[in-house]
Design a protein around this motif. Structure first.
Motif, PDB file in Angstrom:
ATOM      1  N   PHE A 116      -6.627  -2.321  -1.675  1.00 30.31           N
ATOM      2  CA  PHE A 116      -5.255  -2.298  -1.160  1.00 30.31           C
ATOM      3  C   PHE A 116      -4.399  -3.370  -1.817  1.00 30.31           C
ATOM      4  O   PHE A 116      -3.268  -3.108  -2.239  1.00 30.31           O
ATOM      5  CB  PHE A 116      -5.263  -2.489   0.355  1.00 30.31           C
ATOM      6  CG  PHE A 116      -3.891  -2.708   0.940  1.00 30.31           C
ATOM      7  CD1 PHE A 116      -3.017  -1.663   1.093  1.00 30.31           C
ATOM      8  CD2 PHE A 116      -3.487  -3.984   1.317  1.00 30.31           C
ATOM      9  CE1 PHE A 116      -1.748  -1.866   1.616  1.00 30.31           C
ATOM     10  CE2 PHE A 116      -2.229  -4.196   1.845  1.00 30.31           C
ATOM     11  CZ  PHE A 116      -1.359  -3.137   1.991  1.00 30.31           C
TER      12      PHE A 116
ATOM     13  N   SER B 191      -3.199  -2.579  -5.262  1.00 29.09           N
ATOM     14  CA  SER B 191      -2.320  -1.423  -5.384  1.00 29.09           C
ATOM     15  C   SER B 191      -0.854  -1.858  -5.313  1.00 29.09           C
ATOM     16  O   SER B 191      -0.539  -3.031  -5.066  1.00 29.09           O
ATOM     17  CB  SER B 191      -2.613  -0.422  -4.267  1.00 29.09           C
ATOM     18  OG  SER B 191      -2.225  -0.953  -3.001  1.00 29.09           O
ATOM     19  N   LYS B 192       0.047  -0.912  -5.511  1.00 32.46           N
ATOM     20  CA  LYS B 192       1.475  -1.199  -5.406  1.00 32.46           C
ATOM     21  C   LYS B 192       1.851  -1.610  -3.995  1.00 32.46           C
ATOM     22  O   LYS B 192       2.743  -2.437  -3.800  1.00 32.46           O
ATOM     23  CB  LYS B 192       2.273   0.035  -5.828  1.00 32.46           C
ATOM     24  CG  LYS B 192       2.152   0.377  -7.314  1.00 32.46           C
ATOM     25  CD  LYS B 192       2.994   1.592  -7.662  1.00 32.46           C
ATOM     26  CE  LYS B 192       2.888   1.913  -9.151  1.00 32.46           C
ATOM     27  NZ  LYS B 192       3.692   3.114  -9.514  1.00 32.46           N
ATOM     28  N   ARG B 193       1.161  -1.046  -3.014  1.00 32.43           N
ATOM     29  CA  ARG B 193       1.456  -1.422  -1.625  1.00 32.43           C
ATOM     30  C   ARG B 193       1.065  -2.872  -1.362  1.00 32.43           C
ATOM     31  O   ARG B 193       1.728  -3.575  -0.591  1.00 32.43           O
ATOM     32  CB  ARG B 193       0.725  -0.488  -0.666  1.00 32.43           C
ATOM     33  CG  ARG B 193       1.252   0.945  -0.687  1.00 32.43           C
ATOM     34  CD  ARG B 193       0.510   1.837   0.292  1.00 32.43           C
ATOM     35  NE  ARG B 193       1.072   3.181   0.315  1.00 32.43           N
ATOM     36  CZ  ARG B 193       0.753   4.135  -0.540  1.00 32.43           C
ATOM     37  NH1 ARG B 193      -0.142   3.891  -1.503  1.00 32.43           N
ATOM     38  NH2 ARG B 193       1.294   5.329  -0.461  1.00 32.43           N
ATOM     39  N   GLY B 194      -0.015  -3.327  -1.986  1.00 37.83           N
ATOM     40  CA  GLY B 194      -0.394  -4.729  -1.851  1.00 37.83           C
ATOM     41  C   GLY B 194       0.647  -5.650  -2.448  1.00 37.83           C
ATOM     42  O   GLY B 194       0.977  -6.696  -1.880  1.00 37.83           O
TER      43      GLY B 194
ATOM     44  N   ALA C 146       3.783  -4.918  -2.720  1.00 38.58           N
ATOM     45  CA  ALA C 146       4.929  -4.841  -1.809  1.00 38.58           C
ATOM     46  C   ALA C 146       4.728  -5.754  -0.602  1.00 38.58           C
ATOM     47  O   ALA C 146       5.670  -6.405  -0.138  1.00 38.58           O
ATOM     48  CB  ALA C 146       5.143  -3.403  -1.358  1.00 38.58           C
ATOM     49  N   LEU C 147       3.491  -5.828  -0.122  1.00 41.93           N
ATOM     50  CA  LEU C 147       3.205  -6.689   1.030  1.00 41.93           C
ATOM     51  C   LEU C 147       3.442  -8.151   0.688  1.00 41.93           C
ATOM     52  O   LEU C 147       4.008  -8.905   1.495  1.00 41.93           O
ATOM     53  CB  LEU C 147       1.758  -6.475   1.487  1.00 41.93           C
ATOM     54  CG  LEU C 147       1.305  -7.296   2.700  1.00 41.93           C
ATOM     55  CD1 LEU C 147       2.107  -6.920   3.931  1.00 41.93           C
ATOM     56  CD2 LEU C 147      -0.187  -7.103   2.948  1.00 41.93           C
TER      57      LEU C 147
ATOM     58  N   ILE D  16      11.750  -1.614  -0.906  1.00 41.18           N
ATOM     59  CA  ILE D  16      10.470  -1.633  -0.197  1.00 41.18           C
ATOM     60  C   ILE D  16      10.713  -1.348   1.285  1.00 41.18           C
ATOM     61  O   ILE D  16      11.546  -2.007   1.911  1.00 41.18           O
ATOM     62  CB  ILE D  16       9.779  -2.998  -0.365  1.00 41.18           C
ATOM     63  CG1 ILE D  16       9.444  -3.230  -1.838  1.00 41.18           C
ATOM     64  CG2 ILE D  16       8.522  -3.075   0.489  1.00 41.18           C
ATOM     65  CD1 ILE D  16       8.876  -4.601  -2.116  1.00 41.18           C
TER      66      ILE D  16
ATOM     67  N   ARG E  89       8.066  -0.263   7.757  1.00 42.73           N
ATOM     68  CA  ARG E  89       6.906   0.632   7.688  1.00 42.73           C
ATOM     69  C   ARG E  89       5.677  -0.093   7.153  1.00 42.73           C
ATOM     70  O   ARG E  89       4.565   0.105   7.629  1.00 42.73           O
ATOM     71  CB  ARG E  89       7.239   1.829   6.805  1.00 42.73           C
ATOM     72  CG  ARG E  89       6.229   2.966   6.904  1.00 42.73           C
ATOM     73  CD  ARG E  89       6.779   4.211   6.245  1.00 42.73           C
ATOM     74  NE  ARG E  89       7.040   3.991   4.821  1.00 42.73           N
ATOM     75  CZ  ARG E  89       7.717   4.838   4.059  1.00 42.73           C
ATOM     76  NH1 ARG E  89       8.247   5.931   4.599  1.00 42.73           N
ATOM     77  NH2 ARG E  89       7.890   4.593   2.776  1.00 42.73           N
ATOM     78  N   MET E  90       5.864  -0.956   6.154  1.00 46.89           N
ATOM     79  CA  MET E  90       4.743  -1.707   5.598  1.00 46.89           C
ATOM     80  C   MET E  90       4.168  -2.689   6.617  1.00 46.89           C
ATOM     81  O   MET E  90       2.945  -2.820   6.760  1.00 46.89           O
ATOM     82  CB  MET E  90       5.204  -2.459   4.350  1.00 46.89           C
ATOM     83  CG  MET E  90       5.221  -1.631   3.079  1.00 46.89           C
ATOM     84  SD  MET E  90       3.584  -1.045   2.588  1.00 46.89           S
ATOM     85  CE  MET E  90       2.698  -2.588   2.469  1.00 46.89           C
TER      86      MET E  90
ATOM     87  N   ALA F  50       2.153  -0.784   9.147  1.00 43.87           N
ATOM     88  CA  ALA F  50       0.883  -0.329   8.588  1.00 43.87           C
ATOM     89  C   ALA F  50      -0.139  -1.457   8.552  1.00 43.87           C
ATOM     90  O   ALA F  50      -1.301  -1.277   8.943  1.00 43.87           O
ATOM     91  CB  ALA F  50       1.103   0.245   7.192  1.00 43.87           C
TER      92      ALA F  50
END
Length: 346
Positions: free
Chosen positions: A188, A191-194, A196-197, A212, A216-217, A220
């Motif tokens: 995670f 990844s791109k979501r990581g 973004a976090l 971003i 929602r992030m 999650a």
């Protein structure tokens, strides 16, 4: 004018230390998986305890260290996962080992409505608010007589399973949960979501301006952290065979998680692992000293925060470049006349 040859750029996704760690990790897991066939039952119980510490600390680190949401109420989901596991086992006839992931799933689901309250707060108010929510959970279960009320109850669903089978299955479940937690969190964060976090943690306004989905992030990550905390709780009370509100929803769980993450290194996957091992060792060998043991924990935390601000593993990584789980990428110029290193990307 001299024509310069074009640079040949490569992306380095792993380090020599991470490659060695992968080989060593696979070997350790394979050897560990065989422990029930040759090891003592006390070793398996100790590992289950360490696994629960590590998973819970890992989820707190994901929430606070990577997501910037400092919570002191994650014990709410730890206890909720444990109680759901017990109720499914004692009252619904579900095998307790199957009920472990179901308890974790229930903790993740209950985190969704809880987030509607928690996310109305920010900063220190968020931290205190999560603690209040955990106390609401504790008082609620303390008033349910079916699960023993304030004194708690015993997991009777395991009575038909012999001790050796119960201990070995609990051990294998703990080993699988540790491996899954490390692998999934690592993938995670790479990844791109990581990425973004991490942007949200550093500056929510700037992250949102870059498109971003901040809300929602955060939701999650909050749900995933609750799922992991519930998994640790369900696993812990399967091994403990008894649960009570004071044990399940104690603020000590989050205090211990903060201690482990701060000692090991916040915002690093290796941090909770190092911290969990140190905490287990201190708890194992020094807990008989009572208040002196607690004073020792506090003194150690103070010393680490004063002299190793990045934690013990963070200090080692900063000084020697050790990174067993690199989440950053390095751009390398591998052309004959180029330098070997261009820049590092998160």
């Amino acid at each position: 004018m001299t024509n310069m040859p074009p640079s040949i750029v490569a992306v380095e996704r792993a380090t020599a230390a991470s490659r060695a760690a992968l080989v060593a990790g696979v070997a350790i897991v394979l050897v560990a998986a065989s422990l029930p066939f040759w090891g003592e039952s006390s070793w398996m119980r100790e590992f289950v305890e360490i696994a629960c510490y590590f998973i819970f600390a890992m989820m707190w680190n994901l929430l606070a260290g990577y997501g910037g949401m400092v919570s002191i109420g994650q014990q709410a989901f730890f206890g909720f996962g444990g109680y759901v596991m017990l109720m499914l086992g004692n009252f619904a006839g579900v095998n307790p080992f199957i009920a472990i992931p179901l308890g974790a799933l229930a903790a993740g689901l209950v985190a969704i409505p809880v987030s509607f309250v928690a996310f109305r707060l920010s900063g220190g108010y968020f931290a205190i608010g999560t603690w209040v929510i955990a106390e609401v959970f504790r008082l609620s279960f303390a008033n349910v007589s079916a699960v023993g009320g304030g004194s708690g109850t015993t997991l009777t669903a395991l009575r038909g399973i012999d001790k050796a089978t119960r201990e070995s299955t609990t051990y294998w479940m703990a080993l699988a949960c540790v491996v899954a937690a490390v692998v999934l969190v690592y993938l995670f964060l790479r990844s791109k979501r990581g990425l973004a976090l991490l942007a949200i943690r550093d500056n929510e306004v700037a992250a949102e301006s870059q498109g971003i989905p901040v809300a929602r992030m955060k939701l999650a990550v909050y749900v995933v952290a609750a799922f992991g905390a519930g998994l640790a709780g369900a696993l812990y009370f399967v091994g403990n065979l008894r649960i009570s509100p004071d044990a399940a929803f104690s603020v000590n769980w989050t205090a211990f998680a903060i201690f482990m993450v701060v000692i090991g290194g916040i915002g690093r996957i290796e941090g909770p692992l190092v911290g969990a091992l140190i905490f287990w060792a201190l708890n194992k060998f020094l807990s008989d000293y009572g208040t002196w043991y607690l004073l020792g924990l506090g003194l150690l935390a103070i010393l680490v925060t004063l002299f190793f601000k990045q934690g013990l593993w963070g200090h080692a990584q900063q000084r020697w470049g050790w990174s067993l789980f690199p989440t950053q990428r390095k751009l390398l110029d591998i052309s004959p006349s180029g330098s070997t290193f261009l820049r590092e990307r998160p």
